[in-house]
Design a protein around this motif. Structure first.
Motif, PDB file in Angstrom:
ATOM      1  N   SER A   1      21.060  34.251   0.717  1.00  0.00           N
ATOM      2  CA  SER A   1      22.417  33.714   0.801  1.00  0.00           C
ATOM      3  C   SER A   1      23.000  33.913   2.192  1.00  0.00           C
ATOM      4  CB  SER A   1      23.321  34.394  -0.226  1.00  0.00           C
ATOM      5  OG  SER A   1      22.860  34.140  -1.514  1.00  0.00           O
ATOM      6  N   TRP A   2      22.777  35.096   2.761  1.00  0.00           N
ATOM      7  CA  TRP A   2      23.247  35.367   4.114  1.00  0.00           C
ATOM      8  C   TRP A   2      22.559  34.435   5.119  1.00  0.00           C
ATOM      9  CZ3 TRP A   2      20.454  37.160   8.362  1.00  0.00           C
ATOM     10  CH2 TRP A   2      21.219  37.460   9.472  1.00  0.00           C
ATOM     11  N   HIS A   3      21.265  34.241   4.947  1.00  0.00           N
ATOM     12  CA  HIS A   3      20.501  33.392   5.862  1.00  0.00           C
ATOM     13  C   HIS A   3      20.990  31.942   5.802  1.00  0.00           C
ATOM     14  CE1 HIS A   3      16.538  31.534   7.250  1.00  0.00           C
ATOM     15  NE2 HIS A   3      17.059  32.131   8.285  1.00  0.00           N
ATOM     16  N   VAL A   4      21.266  31.451   4.619  1.00  0.00           N
ATOM     17  CA  VAL A   4      21.781  30.089   4.462  1.00  0.00           C
ATOM     18  C   VAL A   4      23.144  29.950   5.133  1.00  0.00           C
ATOM     19  CG1 VAL A   4      22.664  28.424   2.764  1.00  0.00           C
ATOM     20  CG2 VAL A   4      20.454  29.514   2.408  1.00  0.00           C
ATOM     21  N   SER A   5      23.995  30.967   4.997  1.00  0.00           N
ATOM     22  CA  SER A   5      25.306  30.891   5.644  1.00  0.00           C
ATOM     23  C   SER A   5      25.168  30.880   7.169  1.00  0.00           C
ATOM     24  CB  SER A   5      26.201  32.042   5.196  1.00  0.00           C
ATOM     25  OG  SER A   5      25.739  33.270   5.695  1.00  0.00           O
ATOM     26  N   GLN A   6      24.224  31.635   7.705  1.00  0.00           N
ATOM     27  CA  GLN A   6      23.982  31.619   9.146  1.00  0.00           C
ATOM     28  C   GLN A   6      23.478  30.249   9.606  1.00  0.00           C
ATOM     29  OE1 GLN A   6      24.660  34.122  11.363  1.00  0.00           O
ATOM     30  NE2 GLN A   6      25.654  35.044   9.595  1.00  0.00           N
ATOM     31  N   LEU A   7      22.613  29.644   8.821  1.00  0.00           N
ATOM     32  CA  LEU A   7      22.114  28.314   9.167  1.00  0.00           C
ATOM     33  C   LEU A   7      23.217  27.268   9.125  1.00  0.00           C
ATOM     34  CD1 LEU A   7      18.685  28.305   7.307  1.00  0.00           C
ATOM     35  CD2 LEU A   7      19.073  28.447   9.767  1.00  0.00           C
ATOM     36  N   LYS A   8      24.125  27.376   8.145  1.00  0.00           N
ATOM     37  CA  LYS A   8      25.247  26.440   8.073  1.00  0.00           C
ATOM     38  C   LYS A   8      26.160  26.573   9.292  1.00  0.00           C
ATOM     39  CE  LYS A   8      25.514  25.835   3.094  1.00  0.00           C
ATOM     40  NZ  LYS A   8      26.315  26.056   1.868  1.00  0.00           N
ATOM     41  N   LYS A   9      26.401  27.816   9.720  1.00  0.00           N
ATOM     42  CA  LYS A   9      27.212  28.033  10.923  1.00  0.00           C
ATOM     43  C   LYS A   9      26.545  27.392  12.135  1.00  0.00           C
ATOM     44  CE  LYS A   9      29.386  32.410   9.686  1.00  0.00           C
ATOM     45  NZ  LYS A   9      29.464  33.847  10.010  1.00  0.00           N
ATOM     46  N   ARG A  10      25.251  27.570  12.254  1.00  0.00           N
ATOM     47  CA  ARG A  10      24.515  27.004  13.396  1.00  0.00           C
ATOM     48  C   ARG A  10      24.555  25.480  13.370  1.00  0.00           C
ATOM     49  NH1 ARG A  10      23.456  27.155  18.454  1.00  0.00           N
ATOM     50  NH2 ARG A  10      21.367  26.525  18.982  1.00  0.00           N
ATOM     51  N   ILE A  11      24.420  24.891  12.192  1.00  0.00           N
ATOM     52  CA  ILE A  11      24.489  23.434  12.061  1.00  0.00           C
ATOM     53  C   ILE A  11      25.864  22.929  12.487  1.00  0.00           C
ATOM     54  CG2 ILE A  11      24.559  21.551  10.370  1.00  0.00           C
ATOM     55  CD1 ILE A  11      22.289  23.024   8.891  1.00  0.00           C
ATOM     56  N   ASN A  12      26.923  23.628  12.055  1.00  0.00           N
ATOM     57  CA  ASN A  12      28.277  23.222  12.442  1.00  0.00           C
ATOM     58  C   ASN A  12      28.476  23.316  13.944  1.00  0.00           C
ATOM     59  OD1 ASN A  12      29.100  22.609   9.849  1.00  0.00           O
ATOM     60  ND2 ASN A  12      29.860  24.681   9.455  1.00  0.00           N
ATOM     61  N   GLU A  13      27.950  24.372  14.560  1.00  0.00           N
ATOM     62  CA  GLU A  13      28.048  24.495  16.027  1.00  0.00           C
ATOM     63  C   GLU A  13      27.345  23.348  16.734  1.00  0.00           C
ATOM     64  OE1 GLU A  13      26.385  28.267  17.018  1.00  0.00           O
ATOM     65  OE2 GLU A  13      28.018  29.400  16.069  1.00  0.00           O
ATOM     66  N   LEU A  14      26.154  22.998  16.275  1.00  0.00           N
ATOM     67  CA  LEU A  14      25.403  21.921  16.890  1.00  0.00           C
ATOM     68  C   LEU A  14      26.073  20.573  16.680  1.00  0.00           C
ATOM     69  CD1 LEU A  14      21.767  23.040  16.035  1.00  0.00           C
ATOM     70  CD2 LEU A  14      22.907  23.150  18.245  1.00  0.00           C
ATOM     71  N   GLU A  15      26.687  20.361  15.511  1.00  0.00           N
ATOM     72  CA  GLU A  15      27.407  19.106  15.264  1.00  0.00           C
ATOM     73  C   GLU A  15      28.620  18.995  16.182  1.00  0.00           C
ATOM     74  OE1 GLU A  15      28.212  19.169  11.067  1.00  0.00           O
ATOM     75  OE2 GLU A  15      26.349  18.123  10.608  1.00  0.00           O
ATOM     76  N   LYS A  16      29.306  20.105  16.422  1.00  0.00           N
ATOM     77  CA  LYS A  16      30.464  20.071  17.327  1.00  0.00           C
ATOM     78  C   LYS A  16      30.016  19.748  18.751  1.00  0.00           C
ATOM     79  CE  LYS A  16      33.415  23.229  14.759  1.00  0.00           C
ATOM     80  NZ  LYS A  16      34.039  24.567  14.716  1.00  0.00           N
ATOM     81  N   LYS A  17      28.898  20.320  19.188  1.00  0.00           N
ATOM     82  CA  LYS A  17      28.380  20.006  20.515  1.00  0.00           C
ATOM     83  C   LYS A  17      27.983  18.542  20.624  1.00  0.00           C
ATOM     84  CE  LYS A  17      26.452  24.295  22.269  1.00  0.00           C
ATOM     85  NZ  LYS A  17      25.197  24.978  22.680  1.00  0.00           N
ATOM     86  N   LEU A  18      27.412  18.010  19.558  1.00  0.00           N
ATOM     87  CA  LEU A  18      26.957  16.630  19.563  1.00  0.00           C
ATOM     88  C   LEU A  18      28.151  15.663  19.619  1.00  0.00           C
ATOM     89  CD1 LEU A  18      24.474  14.769  19.315  1.00  0.00           C
ATOM     90  CD2 LEU A  18      24.811  14.826  16.845  1.00  0.00           C
ATOM     91  N   ASN A  19      29.227  16.026  18.967  1.00  0.00           N
ATOM     92  CA  ASN A  19      30.394  15.142  18.907  1.00  0.00           C
ATOM     93  C   ASN A  19      31.246  15.193  20.178  1.00  0.00           C
ATOM     94  OD1 ASN A  19      29.770  14.168  16.368  1.00  0.00           O
ATOM     95  ND2 ASN A  19      30.871  15.812  15.341  1.00  0.00           N
ATOM     96  N   GLN A  20      31.030  16.161  21.037  1.00  0.00           N
ATOM     97  CA  GLN A  20      31.845  16.265  22.258  1.00  0.00           C
ATOM     98  C   GLN A  20      31.395  15.337  23.321  1.00  0.00           C
ATOM     99  OE1 GLN A  20      31.849  20.353  23.448  1.00  0.00           O
ATOM    100  NE2 GLN A  20      33.311  20.931  21.871  1.00  0.00           N
TER     101      GLN A  20
END
Length: 64
Positions: free
Chosen positions: A45-64
């Protein structure tokens, strides 16, 4: 995290060992089995939450 495969391997090995201990009717095998399943679930569960955070960071970088 670099070593998540190591944690999954160790957790799976403990679960397998506890299952063998349960077949052999070793004392406290149920407790080991339950704690290893719960521990592995918590880590997953912790690992999945870390992966979701990383995905959100990468999506924000992509949208900028």
């Amino acid at each position: 995290m670099k070593n998540e495969n190591l944690f999954y391997t160790i957790g799976s090995t403990i679960i397998l060992g506890a299952a063998i201990m349960k077949i052999l009717d070793v004392r406290y095998a149920n407790s080991i089995l339950i704690f290893s399943f719960v521990g592995l679930q918590v880590f997953q569960s912790w690992h999945v939450s870390q992966l979701k955070k990383r995905i959100n960071e990468l999506e924000k970088k992509l949208n900028q």
